[in-house]
Design an enzyme around this catalytic site. Structure first.
Site, PDB file in Angstrom:
ATOM      1  CE  LYS A 173      10.561  -7.969  28.129  1.00 60.89           C
ATOM      2  NZ  LYS A 173      10.509  -7.306  26.678  1.00 60.89           N
ATOM      3  N   GLY A 203      14.384  -8.702  29.424  1.00 61.86           N
ATOM      4  CA  GLY A 203      15.150  -7.406  29.393  1.00 61.86           C
ATOM      5  C   GLY A 203      14.700  -6.529  28.465  1.00 61.86           C
ATOM      6  CD  GLU A 237       9.583 -13.277  24.975  1.00 63.38           C
ATOM      7  OE1 GLU A 237      10.411 -14.057  24.617  1.00 63.38           O
ATOM      8  OE2 GLU A 237       9.770 -12.130  25.738  1.00 63.38           O
ATOM      9  CG  ASN A 293       8.853  -8.423  20.305  1.00 63.63           C
ATOM     10  OD1 ASN A 293       9.884  -9.138  20.075  1.00 63.63           O
ATOM     11  ND2 ASN A 293       8.587  -8.019  21.689  1.00 63.63           N
ATOM     12  CB  SER A 310      17.358 -11.303  23.072  1.00 62.41           C
ATOM     13  OG  SER A 310      16.365 -10.985  22.117  1.00 62.41           O
ATOM     14  CG  ASP A 362       9.888 -12.317  21.987  1.00 62.02           C
ATOM     15  OD1 ASP A 362       8.686 -12.161  21.608  1.00 62.02           O
ATOM     16  OD2 ASP A 362      10.481 -11.299  22.752  1.00 62.02           O
ATOM     17  CG  ASP A 378       7.535  -9.302  26.739  1.00 62.07           C
ATOM     18  OD1 ASP A 378       7.240  -8.602  27.653  1.00 62.07           O
ATOM     19  OD2 ASP A 378       8.429  -9.433  26.117  1.00 62.07           O
ATOM     20  CE  LYS A 413      13.396 -12.709  23.403  1.00 60.76           C
ATOM     21  NZ  LYS A 413      12.802 -11.986  24.633  1.00 60.76           N
ATOM     22  CG  LEU A 414      16.506 -17.950  17.081  1.00 58.57           C
ATOM     23  CD1 LEU A 414      16.390 -19.044  16.128  1.00 58.57           C
ATOM     24  CD2 LEU A 414      17.972 -17.340  16.992  1.00 58.57           C
ATOM     25  CE  LYS A 415      13.361  -9.943  20.666  1.00 55.54           C
ATOM     26  NZ  LYS A 415      12.278  -9.548  21.392  1.00 55.54           N
TER      27      LYS A 415
HETATM   28  O1  OSB Z   1      10.389  -8.728  23.733  1.00 57.32           O
HETATM   29  O2  OSB Z   1      11.856  -9.452  24.980  1.00 57.32           O
HETATM   30  C1  OSB Z   1      11.216  -8.643  24.308  1.00 57.32           C
HETATM   31  C2  OSB Z   1      14.092  -5.847  23.714  1.00 57.32           C
HETATM   32  C3  OSB Z   1      13.259  -4.694  23.627  1.00 57.32           C
HETATM   33  C4  OSB Z   1      11.882  -4.831  23.452  1.00 57.32           C
HETATM   34  C5  OSB Z   1      11.331  -6.096  23.809  1.00 57.32           C
HETATM   35  C6  OSB Z   1      12.257  -7.084  24.022  1.00 57.32           C
HETATM   36  C7  OSB Z   1      13.664  -7.149  23.870  1.00 57.32           C
HETATM   37  C8  OSB Z   1      14.362  -8.197  24.069  1.00 57.32           C
HETATM   38  C9  OSB Z   1      15.742  -8.092  24.337  1.00 57.32           C
HETATM   39  O3  OSB Z   1      14.290  -9.394  23.248  1.00 57.32           O
HETATM   40  C10 OSB Z   1      16.057  -8.665  25.788  1.00 57.32           C
HETATM   41  C11 OSB Z   1      17.298  -8.022  26.210  1.00 57.32           C
HETATM   42  O4  OSB Z   1      17.500  -6.997  26.923  1.00 57.32           O
HETATM   43  O5  OSB Z   1      18.395  -8.866  26.143  1.00 57.32           O
HETATM   44 MG    MG Z   2       9.310 -10.406  24.744  1.00 59.43          MG
END
Ligand code: OSB
Ligand code: MG
Length: 406
Positions: free
Chosen positions: A301, A329, A252, A229, A173, A227, A277, A199-201
């Protein structure tokens, strides 16, 4: 209806009748769980640790520079069991945070377990169900009991889950960066290390251009996903449709957690598969999402859904409905990372997860580090988690420790 899944001990999933309209999930009481040993809790330690991240991790909800984790250690007359709570220091990903998790474990969850007497992991969720919410706190308690139970029984978490692989493909990530060149350098480093999926935020203002740049630089063969969020609304669907040409594996959680209908509508407006998610907080929520057509993929998760057993049920439910899943994760230490690797080794997990090497986040972890080997992470084989905490390290990073007794 997609193929019938064999019933797994303790997490039998029934879909009635044609999953898509009336999915229900039931736990089949007639199926006995294996490896079931009652755990006597003599005491439970609640420990907070603080670990610096190797590099700040920026998402659409904030920037993390240190990991403040709550660890739960169940003490039994002849052993122990560890659990890791994935709640973050602040309620930015979900409503839970480490301080409230510790409070609810101390004041409401442990007293219920103590009052019940000897427990098995399979009974924990039901015993704690009267307490509303707090899935991450509950998951950590269940995990500690499960680890104690399996260590005593001499069975690995992977075997208990029905895992079918001894290693899992590792995805990474990648946080939001200050510039595209910085992003390309970072992704290049991860690909050189061997990560098999990126995976790109993303967030408004950091979406199409970074995706385009990564695709152009690293080619069509790269397994790439994004992702958000929850950073967008349905009104952004035209902007999100601009990601369609880049052949992403999935997007995501583009919309808010409680916008199930919005995701279903967005799924009709874009071609990139939608993965949920934050919205999938239980097997029941997963059934709703599937029935509504709000997602084509699920990020599982364990902390978010109240534990590894519920995570296992969601995987079975998704597979019965033909949806691929992967293991997400939450910047876990080696404790949670090892358990995630075991979960990700189960047959329903057909996409690479966010189960990266320990050094993705930590220069020094509280367990021996998980390392990348040919883009994969080895699944622990020892009893329980199969991961041991390093006594010298954990004491150094501990910020508080309390012991709760019956
Ligand atoms: O949205 O997947 C998520 C980390 C903290 C909170 C939310 C997310 C994440 C990650 C990191 O994307 C995933 C990792 O632990 O590698
Ligand atoms: Mg996520």
């Amino acid at each position: 209806m997609a193929g019938h899944q064999p019933c797994l001990p303790g997490w039998c999933v029934r879909i009635t009748p044609a999953a898509a309209d009336a999915a229900t999930v039931t736990q089949d009481a007639s199926v006995t769980e294996k490896g079931q040993d009652f755990v006597k809790l003599s005491a439970v330690e609640l420990r907070r640790i603080s670990l610096p991240l190797v590099t700040p991790f920026r998402t659409s909800f904030g920037t993390e520079t240190t990991k403040d984790a709550l660890l739960v250690r169940a003490l039994t007359p002849d052993g122990e069991g560890w659990g890791e709570c994935v709640a973050m220091a602040e309620p930015l990903y979900s409503s839970e945070y480490a301080d409230t998790a510790q409070d609810v474990v101390r004041r409401f969850l442990l007293p219920r377990l103590f009052a019940h007497g000897d427990v098995t992991a399979g009974a924990v969720a039901q015993l704690l169900a009267p307490i509303k919410g707090h899935p991450m706190a509950k998951a950590a308690v269940e995990m500690a009991v499960l680890d104690a139970e399996l260590r005593h029984a001499g069975q690995s978490l992977a075997t208990y889950f029905g895992a079918t692989r001894d290693r899992v493909p590792s995805g990474v990530s990648v946080g939001i960066m200050g510039s595209i060149p910085e992003l390309l350098d970072t992704v290049d480093g991860y690909l050189s290390a061997g990560y098999v999926r990126v995976k790109l935020k993303i967030e408004p203002g950091w979406d199409v251009e970074p995706v385009r740049a990564v695709r152009e630089r690293f080619g069509d063969g790269l397994l790439l996903q994004v992702d958000a969020n929850t950073a967008y609304t349905l009104g952004d669907s035209r902007q999100l449709a601009k990601l369609d040409p880049f052949d992403l594996l999935l997007i995501e959680q583009p919309l808010p957690e409680d916008d199930m209908r919005g995701h279903a509508e967005l799924a009709r407006r874009i071609t990139t598969p939608i993965c949920l998610d934050e919205s999938v907080t239980s097997a029941r929520a997963a059934a709703d999402a599937i029935a509504l057509g709000a997602c084509q993929v699920i990020n599982i998760k364990p902390g978010r859904v109240g534990g590894y057993l519920e995570a296992r049920r969601i995987a079975a439910l998704a597979a019965a409905n033909g949806l691929p899943v992967w293991c997400g994760g939450m910047l876990e230490t080696g404790i949670g990372r090892g358990a995630n690797a075991a979960l990700a080794a189960c047959p329903e997990f057909t996409l690479p997860g966010d189960v990266s090497a320990s050094d993705r986040f930590y220069a020094r972890d509280i367990t021996p580090p998980f390392v990348l080997d040919d883009g994969h992470i080895a699944v622990p084989t020892g009893p329980g988690l199969g991961v041991d905490v390093l006594p010298g390290v954990i004491d150094e990073v501990t910020t508080s420790l309390e012991t709760i007794r019956p």
